[in-house]
Motif scaffolding. Structure first.
Motif, PDB file in Angstrom:
ATOM      1  N   GLU A  98       0.841  -1.202   0.000  1.00 33.62           N
ATOM      2  CA  GLU A  98       0.000   0.000   0.000  1.00 33.62           C
ATOM      3  C   GLU A  98       0.874   1.250   0.000  1.00 33.62           C
ATOM      4  OE1 GLU A  98      -3.940  -1.549   2.502  1.00 33.62           O
ATOM      5  OE2 GLU A  98      -2.543  -0.073   3.362  1.00 33.62           O
ATOM      6  N   PHE A  99       0.386   2.263  -0.676  1.00 29.42           N
ATOM      7  CA  PHE A  99       1.028   3.574  -0.552  1.00 29.42           C
ATOM      8  C   PHE A  99      -0.065   4.649  -0.512  1.00 29.42           C
ATOM      9  CE2 PHE A  99       0.951   2.593  -5.082  1.00 29.42           C
ATOM     10  CZ  PHE A  99       0.538   3.772  -5.693  1.00 29.42           C
ATOM     11  N   THR A 100       0.297   5.757   0.087  1.00 29.93           N
ATOM     12  CA  THR A 100      -0.658   6.847   0.303  1.00 29.93           C
ATOM     13  C   THR A 100      -0.231   8.064  -0.489  1.00 29.93           C
ATOM     14  OG1 THR A 100      -1.049   6.041   2.544  1.00 29.93           O
ATOM     15  CG2 THR A 100      -1.854   8.235   2.029  1.00 29.93           C
ATOM     16  N   ILE A 101      -1.185   8.646  -1.168  1.00 33.75           N
ATOM     17  CA  ILE A 101      -0.951   9.896  -1.892  1.00 33.75           C
ATOM     18  C   ILE A 101      -1.995  10.914  -1.454  1.00 33.75           C
ATOM     19  CG2 ILE A 101       0.143   8.830  -3.908  1.00 33.75           C
ATOM     20  CD1 ILE A 101      -2.514   8.912  -5.340  1.00 33.75           C
ATOM     21  N   GLN A 102      -1.751  12.139  -1.780  1.00 35.15           N
ATOM     22  CA  GLN A 102      -2.698  13.212  -1.462  1.00 35.15           C
ATOM     23  C   GLN A 102      -2.942  14.049  -2.707  1.00 35.15           C
ATOM     24  OE1 GLN A 102      -2.939  15.647   2.388  1.00 35.15           O
ATOM     25  NE2 GLN A 102      -1.806  17.017   1.038  1.00 35.15           N
ATOM     26  N   THR A 103      -4.194  14.400  -2.914  1.00 38.76           N
ATOM     27  CA  THR A 103      -4.545  15.254  -4.036  1.00 38.76           C
ATOM     28  C   THR A 103      -5.205  16.522  -3.526  1.00 38.76           C
ATOM     29  OG1 THR A 103      -5.808  15.434  -6.100  1.00 38.76           O
ATOM     30  CG2 THR A 103      -6.789  14.097  -4.364  1.00 38.76           C
ATOM     31  N   PHE A 104      -4.944  17.616  -4.199  1.00 41.69           N
ATOM     32  CA  PHE A 104      -5.574  18.880  -3.817  1.00 41.69           C
ATOM     33  C   PHE A 104      -5.745  19.740  -5.060  1.00 41.69           C
ATOM     34  CE2 PHE A 104      -1.824  21.601  -4.148  1.00 41.69           C
ATOM     35  CZ  PHE A 104      -0.794  20.679  -4.029  1.00 41.69           C
ATOM     36  N   MET A 105      -6.666  20.679  -4.957  1.00 41.71           N
ATOM     37  CA  MET A 105      -6.972  21.607  -6.046  1.00 41.71           C
ATOM     38  C   MET A 105      -6.596  23.015  -5.636  1.00 41.71           C
ATOM     39  SD  MET A 105     -10.660  20.762  -7.660  1.00 41.71           S
ATOM     40  CE  MET A 105     -10.573  22.411  -8.374  1.00 41.71           C
ATOM     41  N   GLU A 106      -6.098  23.776  -6.590  1.00 44.28           N
ATOM     42  CA  GLU A 106      -5.759  25.165  -6.317  1.00 44.28           C
ATOM     43  C   GLU A 106      -6.989  26.072  -6.413  1.00 44.28           C
ATOM     44  OE1 GLU A 106      -2.771  26.213  -9.070  1.00 44.28           O
ATOM     45  OE2 GLU A 106      -1.250  24.867  -8.234  1.00 44.28           O
ATOM     46  N   SER A 107      -7.796  25.903  -7.450  1.00 45.68           N
ATOM     47  CA  SER A 107      -8.952  26.774  -7.672  1.00 45.68           C
ATOM     48  C   SER A 107      -9.840  26.149  -8.722  1.00 45.68           C
ATOM     49  CB  SER A 107      -8.485  28.167  -8.136  1.00 45.68           C
ATOM     50  OG  SER A 107      -7.779  28.068  -9.354  1.00 45.68           O
ATOM     51  N   GLY A 108     -10.972  26.826  -8.978  1.00 45.56           N
ATOM     52  CA  GLY A 108     -11.861  26.388 -10.048  1.00 45.56           C
ATOM     53  C   GLY A 108     -12.960  25.454  -9.571  1.00 45.56           C
ATOM     54  N   PRO A 109     -13.783  24.979 -10.515  1.00 45.41           N
ATOM     55  CA  PRO A 109     -14.883  24.082 -10.163  1.00 45.41           C
ATOM     56  C   PRO A 109     -14.357  22.735  -9.693  1.00 45.41           C
ATOM     57  CG  PRO A 109     -14.644  24.239 -12.547  1.00 45.41           C
ATOM     58  CD  PRO A 109     -13.722  25.254 -11.960  1.00 45.41           C
ATOM     59  N   PRO A 110     -15.167  21.961  -8.967  1.00 45.08           N
ATOM     60  CA  PRO A 110     -14.718  20.655  -8.463  1.00 45.08           C
ATOM     61  C   PRO A 110     -14.245  19.742  -9.589  1.00 45.08           C
ATOM     62  CG  PRO A 110     -16.792  21.293  -7.435  1.00 45.08           C
ATOM     63  CD  PRO A 110     -16.541  22.288  -8.527  1.00 45.08           C
ATOM     64  N   VAL A 111     -13.306  18.878  -9.222  1.00 46.84           N
ATOM     65  CA  VAL A 111     -12.743  17.902 -10.160  1.00 46.84           C
ATOM     66  C   VAL A 111     -13.119  16.505  -9.687  1.00 46.84           C
ATOM     67  CG1 VAL A 111     -10.605  16.855 -11.000  1.00 46.84           C
ATOM     68  CG2 VAL A 111     -10.831  19.338 -10.936  1.00 46.84           C
ATOM     69  N   THR A 112     -13.503  15.652 -10.620  1.00 43.92           N
ATOM     70  CA  THR A 112     -13.802  14.258 -10.315  1.00 43.92           C
ATOM     71  C   THR A 112     -12.649  13.383 -10.796  1.00 43.92           C
ATOM     72  OG1 THR A 112     -16.180  14.641 -10.531  1.00 43.92           O
ATOM     73  CG2 THR A 112     -15.430  12.367 -10.655  1.00 43.92           C
TER      74      THR A 112
END
Length: 202
Positions: A98-112
Motif C-alpha cells: 500500500e502507498f498513500t498519496i494526497q490530491t488537492f486543487m488550487e482553484s476552479g470548479p470541483p474535479v472528479t
C-alpha cells in the motif's frame, strides 16, 4: 317745375364699402391658455419621453461585456503528492503493498477523479476512497492505493521514473494526465517490487 319720379336709391347710413376683416397673422396666433397644473403635466410628459428615449439609446449603444473565461483544464489545477508506502508481505508470500498519496486543487470548479492507473502490465491498483470521487478547491484528500503484483515478469526490478496515469474531469474537460510522484516514490516502489518478486528477480 315739380315732378315726381323714382330716383336712384341711396343706401342708408354710411355709403363707404367696408373692408373685410384681415386674415389673422400666424405670428399672432396664440395657443389655448392652459392652467399651471396642466402645463406642468405636459412638461413632465415631454421630459419623461426624452429620458426614456435617451435611456433606450444608451442601452442599445452600450459596450457588450466580455464573456466569462472558460474554466481551467482539470490537470492545470489538480496536483498529487506522494506520502508513504507500506509493504504487507515479504519474500514473495504476499504480492501486495500500500502507498498513500494526497490530491488537492488550487482553484476552479470541483474535479472528479475517474481513474488511477500505472504503466506496468503486471501491477494492478485499487483505491480508497473508491473511484470515482470528487476533489474540491481548498479541501485536500488522502488516497490509499493498494497495489497487487499479478506477474513479476511484467514489472521493473528498479522503477526509474514511475508515474500515475490519472483521469480527471471538470465542467470544462475530461483528460488523462501523468503525474510523476518523485524520487522517494521511485525508491519505495522499487523496494516493494523486489520484496514481492524476490525469488523471480534473482
Amino acid at each position: 317745375m315739380s315732378g315726381s319720379g323714382v330716383g336712384p336709391v341711396e343706401p342708408e347710413g354710411d355709403t363707404h364699402v367696408r373692408d373685410t376683416d384681415p386674415a389673422p397673422d400666424a405670428r399672432h396666433v396664440f395657443l389655448p391658455r392652459w392652467s399651471p397644473r396642466r402645463r406642468r403635466t405636459v412638461a413632465g410628459a415631454f421630459l419623461a419621453a426624452a429620458v426614456l428615449a435617451g435611456g433606450t439609446s444608451l442601452y442599445l449603444t452600450r459596450p457588450r461585456p466580455e464573456p466569462p473565461p472558460d474554466p481551467p483544464f482539470p490537470s492545470q489545477v489538480t496536483a498529487f503528492t506522494y506520502l508513504d508506502m507500506q509493504v504487507r508481505g515479504s519474500q514473495g508470500t504476499a504480492r501486495t503493498f500500500e502507498f498513500t498519496i494526497q490530491t488537492f486543487m488550487e482553484s476552479g470548479p470541483p474535479v472528479t477523479v475517474l481513474r488511477i492507473s500505472q504503466p506496468y502490465a503486471g501491477l494492478t491498483l485499487t483505491t480508497a476512497p473508491t473511484i470515482p470521487f470528487g476533489v474540491k478547491s481548498g479541501s485536500p484528500r488522502k488516497i490509499t492505493v493498494t497495489a497487487e503484483v499479478t506477474e513479476c515478469g511484467k514489472v521493473p526490478r528498479n522503477a526509474g521514473l514511475p508515474f500515475l496515469d490519472v483521469t480527471l474531469r471538470n465542467t470544462h474537460a475530461k483528460e488523462v494526465h501523468s503525474f510523476i510522484l518523485g524520487a522517494r516514490y521511485a525508491q519505495d516502489l522499487s523496494r516493494a517490487l523486489q520484496v514481492a518478486c524476490s525469488n523471480e528477480f534473482r
